[in-house]
Design an enzyme around this catalytic site. Structure first.
Site: not given
Length: 244
Positions: A142-144, A37, A150
């Site tokens: 993206h993700c976290t 992230h 991702t």
């Protein structure tokens, strides 16, 4: 020749998708980036990413994840394609019930999470490809942690562009060189369990591909019927993201 690594302190999993894929497909550099992230970027981190020309962000995080760490990259278009992090809820419920979680259980739950990408969130990955087909403006997705949602998205892109399975897995596993489990026992997890949760394993990604095979008859059929990538779309994707 591999793309050089970037060093973004607050997003250690930020990297050019071309970085690991250098044997099977001539992916253009500087157009597709995958990351964890972007909500904790400092001024220097943001400057580095802006210097790459990034102007579009595709965010797979869930609603709470996004609101707690808003994208800190200025002057970009952010597209929210929410996939809620079910593994967090599963583990939280087990802990709340007093269950002592083992590493093997985390592996099994992670595999279920990846099957869920195929069986519950195909529409989100279809939206992802629609955005990629709109233009080749430099993009971060993206993700976290930049490893699961991702990672599956990256694997789909690479397959669609013609990368070998070996290169796809190499890109996927590169996360383990960049992410480290947080110190201590976050969420009350043992270090052994946290180490599994904060890593990627080939069997996680393979669980998604097994679901694709079972439900759609193969990755190419999934791309075509599930994600709307028929041959004209795949030709455009190649024209946008592969070297001439």
């Amino acid at each position: 020749m591999p793309t050089p690594r970037f060093a973004v302190d607050a997003a250690p999993n930020f990297r050019d998708l071309a970085e690991q894929v250098h044997t099977s497909v001539p992916l253009r550099r500087g157009v597709l980036f995958r990351s964890d992230h972007l909500g904790a970027l400092g001024a220097e981190d943001a400057r580095q990413i802006q210097a790459l020309g990034v102007c579009r962000v595709i965010d797979f995080r869930g609603q709470q994840e996004r609101s707690s760490a808003v994208c800190a990259l200025p002057r970009v278009k952010v597209h929210a394609l929410s996939i809620e992090p079910t593994i967090v809820q599963v583990l939280s419920d087990l802990l709340a019930a007093g269950h002592r979680i083992t590493p093997a259980e985390v592996v099994a739950h992670m595999q279920d999470t990846y099957r869920g990408f195929v069986r519950r969130h195909t529409s989100r990955f279809a939206e992802f490809f629609k955005l990629l087909l709109d233009s080749d403006e430099p993009t971060v997705f993206h993700c976290t942690a930049g490893k699961d949602r991702t990672g599956f998205a990256a694997a789909l892109v690479l397959h669609a562009l013609g990368a070998t399975h070996e290169d796809i897995v190499r890109d996927y596993l590169a996360t383990n060189q960049r992410l480290k489990a947080p110190p201590g026992t976050a969420w009350g997890l043992s270090p052994e369990v946290a180490a599994v949760l904060w890593s990627v394993r080939a069997e996680f990604l393979e669980a998604a591909f097994e679901a694709v095979e079972q439900d759609h008859g193969g990755v190419d059929a999934y791309l075509r019927e599930g994600l709307g990538l028929r041959e004209p779309e795949r030709q455009r994707l190649r024209a946008l993201y592969l070297q001439a």
